[in-house]
Design an enzyme around this catalytic site. Structure first.
Site: not given
Length: 260
Positions: A55, A59, A127, A130
């Protein structure tokens, strides 16, 4: 990883428009698919490896891929406009909606608490979506080609979102819409006052916010985070102000549309 799970992951990647045979050594599906399985293992499941590291990587990959998409597909937009668009295309709201569209939830390993927490469902989906972006980047070679499949997967979704957002620039960004309207009316900047009403993770009414113009309270809103509560307060303020604009002079700036 069982043969059934490998086949399920392969079919899932194919549904995203990706070719799983392009990664890993022939016949070594388990190794090639390991990052994908890690991304789909939420930390609540208590497994040895979970989504959190991917995650974090996802990002950065998401922001880079979105920046390249906008530079390539919307070259005529100014930097400020592209920045505003990118903020929408990498938001938790956008990620959770994407997760819904690709039917991500049935693919996840979730602990009982997370599976039963419907209030926190959107957060879990954002979450892990990602993390999936980070996993695809890793599985397809990282800095040696990993960005291309991420862009191939996300581009059609971004195209649809950009079409909607460019038709309605303030969609999901009510704070910006309210600020532009209030400044055009010579009323200064809106002021937001909020507080935390709950400590529950994923509680959609965890934060409460009121928005003021001068001494006048215009609207209030709730949200799972302070930012969402402020956006909801701004949206309610715009809705409350709509009737007033009908009596304003023709020279006044129109109130931005809040459709969406």
């Amino acid at each position: 990883m069982t043969p059934e799970r490998r086949q399920l992951l392969i079919a899932f990647l194919v549904s995203l428009g990706l070719d799983p045979s392009a990664v890993g050594a022939p016949g070594d599906d388990a190794t090639a698919l390991a990052p994908i399985e890690e991304a789909l293992s939420h930390s609540s499941a208590g497994l040895g490896r979970n989504h959190e590291q991917l995650e974090f990587l996802g990002d950065a990959v998401l922001r880079l891929a979105a920046s390249e998409f906008l530079a390539r597909r919307h070259r005529s937009l100014g930097v400020g406009q592209r920045s505003s668009l990118r903020a929408q295309l990498v938001s938790d709201r956008w990620l959770s909606e994407l997760a819904e569209r690709i039917a991500l939830e049935p693919m996840l390993h979730l602990g009982a608490a997370a599976a039963g927490d419907r209030a926190g469902r959107a957060t879990v989906l954002a979450e892990t979506c990602e993390a999936l972006i980070g996993a695809i980047y890793v599985a397809w070679g990282g800095p040696r080609g990993g960005l291309e499949p991420v862009e191939r997967w996300l581009t059609p979704h971004w195209q649809d979102s950009c079409r909607e957002l460019l038709a309605d620039p303030h969609r999901h960004n009510w704070k910006s819409a309210l600020q532009e309207w209030s400044q055009a009316q010579g009323r200064g900047l809106p002021r937001y006052e909020g507080d935390e009403r709950s400590r529950g993770h994923g509680d959609p009414r965890r934060f409460h916010c009121r928005v003021h113009l001068g001494e006048q309270a215009l609207g209030e809103g709730w949200g799972g985070c302070r930012r969402d509560a402020e956006q909801e307060a701004a949206r309610m303020a715009l809705e409350a102000l709509k009737p007033r604009t009908a009596t304003e002079t023709s020279g006044a700036s129109p109130l931005p549309s809040t459709q969406g």
